[in-house]
Design an enzyme around this catalytic site. Structure first.
Site, PDB file in Angstrom:
ATOM      1  N   TYR A   9       0.833  -1.212   0.000  1.00 34.76           N
ATOM      2  CA  TYR A   9       0.000   0.000   0.000  1.00 34.76           C
ATOM      3  C   TYR A   9       0.867   1.261   0.000  1.00 34.76           C
ATOM      4  O   TYR A   9       0.634   2.188  -0.780  1.00 34.76           O
ATOM      5  CB  TYR A   9      -0.901  -0.042   1.236  1.00 34.76           C
ATOM      6  CG  TYR A   9      -1.884   1.091   1.360  1.00 34.76           C
ATOM      7  CD1 TYR A   9      -3.067   1.103   0.618  1.00 34.76           C
ATOM      8  CD2 TYR A   9      -1.653   2.145   2.237  1.00 34.76           C
ATOM      9  CE1 TYR A   9      -3.981   2.144   0.750  1.00 34.76           C
ATOM     10  CE2 TYR A   9      -2.557   3.183   2.383  1.00 34.76           C
ATOM     11  CZ  TYR A   9      -3.727   3.170   1.634  1.00 34.76           C
ATOM     12  OH  TYR A   9      -4.621   4.200   1.768  1.00 34.76           O
TER      13      TYR A   9
ATOM     14  N   LYS B 106       1.162   4.213  -2.878  1.00 36.81           N
ATOM     15  CA  LYS B 106       0.859   5.624  -2.608  1.00 36.81           C
ATOM     16  C   LYS B 106       2.093   6.520  -2.827  1.00 36.81           C
ATOM     17  O   LYS B 106       1.958   7.647  -3.320  1.00 36.81           O
ATOM     18  CB  LYS B 106       0.318   5.785  -1.180  1.00 36.81           C
ATOM     19  CG  LYS B 106      -1.011   5.056  -0.944  1.00 36.81           C
ATOM     20  CD  LYS B 106      -2.107   5.546  -1.860  1.00 36.81           C
ATOM     21  CE  LYS B 106      -3.475   4.972  -1.499  1.00 36.81           C
ATOM     22  NZ  LYS B 106      -4.567   5.490  -2.354  1.00 36.81           N
TER      23      LYS B 106
HETATM   24  P1  NAP Z   1     -13.391   2.671   1.148  1.00 33.35           P
HETATM   25  O1  NAP Z   1     -14.362   3.204   2.138  1.00 33.35           O
HETATM   26  O2  NAP Z   1     -12.924   1.266   1.259  1.00 33.35           O
HETATM   27  O3  NAP Z   1     -14.008   2.918  -0.327  1.00 33.35           O
HETATM   28  C1  NAP Z   1     -13.267   2.534  -1.445  1.00 33.35           C
HETATM   29  C2  NAP Z   1     -13.978   2.974  -2.692  1.00 33.35           C
HETATM   30  O4  NAP Z   1     -13.224   2.527  -3.821  1.00 33.35           O
HETATM   31  C3  NAP Z   1     -15.359   2.367  -2.837  1.00 33.35           C
HETATM   32  O5  NAP Z   1     -16.198   3.253  -3.536  1.00 33.35           O
HETATM   33  C4  NAP Z   1     -15.085   1.113  -3.670  1.00 33.35           C
HETATM   34  O6  NAP Z   1     -16.272   0.695  -4.312  1.00 33.35           O
HETATM   35  C5  NAP Z   1     -14.022   1.670  -4.626  1.00 33.35           C
HETATM   36  N1  NAP Z   1     -13.160   0.660  -5.214  1.00 33.35           N
HETATM   37  C6  NAP Z   1     -12.306  -0.186  -4.585  1.00 33.35           C
HETATM   38  N2  NAP Z   1     -11.706  -0.991  -5.467  1.00 33.35           N
HETATM   39  C7  NAP Z   1     -12.191  -0.642  -6.698  1.00 33.35           C
HETATM   40  C8  NAP Z   1     -11.987  -1.130  -7.997  1.00 33.35           C
HETATM   41  N3  NAP Z   1     -11.143  -2.142  -8.255  1.00 33.35           N
HETATM   42  N4  NAP Z   1     -12.638  -0.540  -9.033  1.00 33.35           N
HETATM   43  C9  NAP Z   1     -13.507   0.479  -8.796  1.00 33.35           C
HETATM   44  N5  NAP Z   1     -13.749   0.970  -7.579  1.00 33.35           N
HETATM   45  C10 NAP Z   1     -13.104   0.408  -6.534  1.00 33.35           C
HETATM   46  O7  NAP Z   1     -12.068   3.541   1.106  1.00 33.35           O
HETATM   47  P2  NAP Z   1     -11.770   5.025   1.670  1.00 33.35           P
HETATM   48  O8  NAP Z   1     -11.307   4.882   3.059  1.00 33.35           O
HETATM   49  O9  NAP Z   1     -12.882   5.934   1.345  1.00 33.35           O
HETATM   50  O10 NAP Z   1     -10.484   5.377   0.802  1.00 33.35           O
HETATM   51  C11 NAP Z   1     -10.544   6.156  -0.379  1.00 33.35           C
HETATM   52  C12 NAP Z   1      -9.118   6.479  -0.812  1.00 33.35           C
HETATM   53  O11 NAP Z   1      -8.455   7.168   0.239  1.00 33.35           O
HETATM   54  C13 NAP Z   1      -8.269   5.245  -1.120  1.00 33.35           C
HETATM   55  O12 NAP Z   1      -7.405   5.501  -2.193  1.00 33.35           O
HETATM   56  C14 NAP Z   1      -7.467   5.065   0.150  1.00 33.35           C
HETATM   57  O13 NAP Z   1      -6.257   4.401  -0.085  1.00 33.35           O
HETATM   58  C15 NAP Z   1      -7.255   6.511   0.559  1.00 33.35           C
HETATM   59  N6  NAP Z   1      -6.952   6.674   1.979  1.00 33.35           N
HETATM   60  C16 NAP Z   1      -7.855   6.300   2.937  1.00 33.35           C
HETATM   61  C17 NAP Z   1      -7.527   6.461   4.273  1.00 33.35           C
HETATM   62  C18 NAP Z   1      -8.478   6.077   5.381  1.00 33.35           C
HETATM   63  O14 NAP Z   1      -8.053   6.136   6.534  1.00 33.35           O
HETATM   64  N7  NAP Z   1      -9.720   5.724   5.112  1.00 33.35           N
HETATM   65  C19 NAP Z   1      -6.277   6.973   4.612  1.00 33.35           C
HETATM   66  C20 NAP Z   1      -5.387   7.354   3.619  1.00 33.35           C
HETATM   67  C21 NAP Z   1      -5.746   7.192   2.301  1.00 33.35           C
HETATM   68  P3  NAP Z   1     -16.506  -0.844  -4.763  1.00 33.35           P
HETATM   69  O15 NAP Z   1     -16.017  -1.707  -3.646  1.00 33.35           O
HETATM   70  O16 NAP Z   1     -17.984  -0.956  -5.027  1.00 33.35           O
HETATM   71  O17 NAP Z   1     -15.729  -1.011  -6.017  1.00 33.35           O
END
Ligand code: NAP
Length: 248
Positions: free
Chosen positions: A156, A160
Site C-alpha cells: 500500500y 501511494k
Molecule cells: P473505502 O471506504 O474502502 O471505499 C473505497 C472505494 O473505492 C469504494 O467506492 C469502492 O467501491 C471503490 N473501489 C475499490 N476498489 C475498486 C476497484 N477495483 N474498481 C472500482 N472501484 C473500486 O475507502 P476510503 O477509506 O474511502 O479510501 C478512499 C481512498 O483514500 C483510497 O485511495 C485510500 O487508499 C485513501 N486513503 C484512505 C484512508 C483512510 O483512513 N480511510 C487513509 C489514507 C488514504 P466498490 O467496492 O464498489 O468497487
C-alpha cells in the site's frame, strides 16, 4: 455526436462510499456534473438517486479500475458523451495488509494495480481532453503511508508513494497546458477501510496522531474540491496532507 455539458465534468473513481462519496458530493455541490465510478452498481444507484433528489448532477458507472482497458474505455465514453472532462479524481483504493516477509506476490500486485496502475491509465485517458481545453485538474488520493511508510503496508505505501512521484511528473509534463496535478494524502479517516481495524489498533493509532482523532471524509473532500476549482490554478505538483499532523 456528443452534446457538450455546460457544467464542468468530474470523473471520480471509488465514488460510491467513504472519502470518494464525500468528494462526489463536494464537487457536485460546487455545480459540477460528477461521474461516480465503483464496482458495486447497487450502491452507486442508491448514491445517484439520493444526490439527484437533492438537486445535484451525478451519474454512475460500474467499472473495475483494475481492468485498465475497461477504465480507459469508460473515460473515453464519458468524454464522447459529455463533450468534456475537466476534473479527474483517482480515489479508488484497496489494502491487502501483512508483514512484508510473508506477503504474497498477488497481494502486492493487486494493490499496485488498483491504487497506482489504474491512476496512470486514467490520467493518460483523461489528459487529452484537458490539454485540448487548456484547463484541467488531476487529483490523486495518496496516503500518509506513502509519505512516512507503515509497518504491514509495504504494498500500500509503495502504491501511494508511487502515486506521489507519478503525480509530480505528470504535473511537470502538463503544466504548460494549464492542467494541474496534485495529491491529497489523508491520514486515518473514518470509513469502511478503517472500520475493520481492531479497537486496540485504533487506540495505538490515536497516540501517533497529533490532533488525537481520526479525520472525516468531508475534511478530505473539501481539500479536493478546493484543488478542483479555479482558485487553485497556481498549485501543481503538490502533496496536501490531511492527516491530523501525522506526517509533519
Ligand atoms: P473505502 O471506504 O474502502 O471505499 C473505497 C472505494 O473505492 C469504494 O467506492 C469502492 O467501491 C471503490 N473501489 C475499490 N476498489 C475498486 C476497484 N477495483 N474498481 C472500482 N472501484 C473500486 O475507502 P476510503 O477509506 O474511502 O479510501 C478512499 C481512498 O483514500 C483510497 O485511495 C485510500 O487508499 C485513501 N486513503 C484512505 C484512508 C483512510 O483512513 N480511510 C487513509 C489514507 C488514504 P466498490 O467496492 O464498489 O468497487
Amino acid at each position: 455526436m456528443s452534446e457538450t455539458q455546460s457544467r464542468r465534468v468530474a470523473f471520480v473513481t471509488g465514488g460510491s462510499r467513504g472519502i470518494g462519496e464525500a468528494i462526489v458530493h463536494s464537487l457536485a455541490a460546487n455545480s459540477m456534473h460528477v461521474v461516480a465510478v465503483a464496482r458495486n452498481s447497487e450502491k452507486l444507484a442508491a448514491l445517484v438517486a439520493g444526490m439527484t433528489a437533492a438537486g445535484l448532477s451525478v451519474e454512475a458507472l460500474s467499472v473495475d479500475v483494475a481492468d485498465g482497458a475497461a477504465l480507459a474505455a469508460a473515460i473515453e465514453q464519458t468524454i464522447e458523451k459529455l463533450g468534456r472532462l475537466d476534473v479527474l479524481v483517482n480515489n479508488a483504493g484497496i489494502t491487502r495488509d501483512g508483514l512484508f516477509m510473508r506477503m504474497e506476490d498477488r497481494d502486492f500486485d493487486d494493490v499496485i494495480n488498483t491504487n497506482l496502475r489504474a491512476a496512470f491509465v486514467a490520467c493518460r485517458a483523461a489528459a487529452r481532453a484537458m490539454i485540448r481545453a487548456k484547463w484541467g485538474r488531476i487529483i490523486n488520493i495518496a496516503s500518509v503511508s506513502g509519505i512516512i511508510g507503515n509497518a504491514g503496508q509495504v504494498n500500500y505505501s509503495a502504491s501511494k508513494a508511487g502515486l506521489i512521484g507519478m503525480t509530480k511528473s505528470i504535473a511537470r509534463e502538463l503544466a504548460g497546458k494549464q492542467v494541474t496535478a496534485n495529491c491529497v494524502a489523508p491520514g486515518f479517516t473514518t470509513t469502511d477501510m478503517t472500520d475493520v481495524l481492531p479497537p486496540q489498533i485504533k487506540d495505538k493509532v490515536l497516540e501517533i496522531i497529533p490532533l488525537r482523532r481520526f479525520g472525516t471524509p468531508v475534511e478530505v473532500a473539501q481539500v479536493v474540491a478546493f484543488l478542483a476549482g479555479d482558485t487553485a490554478g497556481y498549485i501543481t505538483g503538490q502533496v496536501i496532507a490531511v492527516d491530523g499532523g501525522m506526517s509533519m
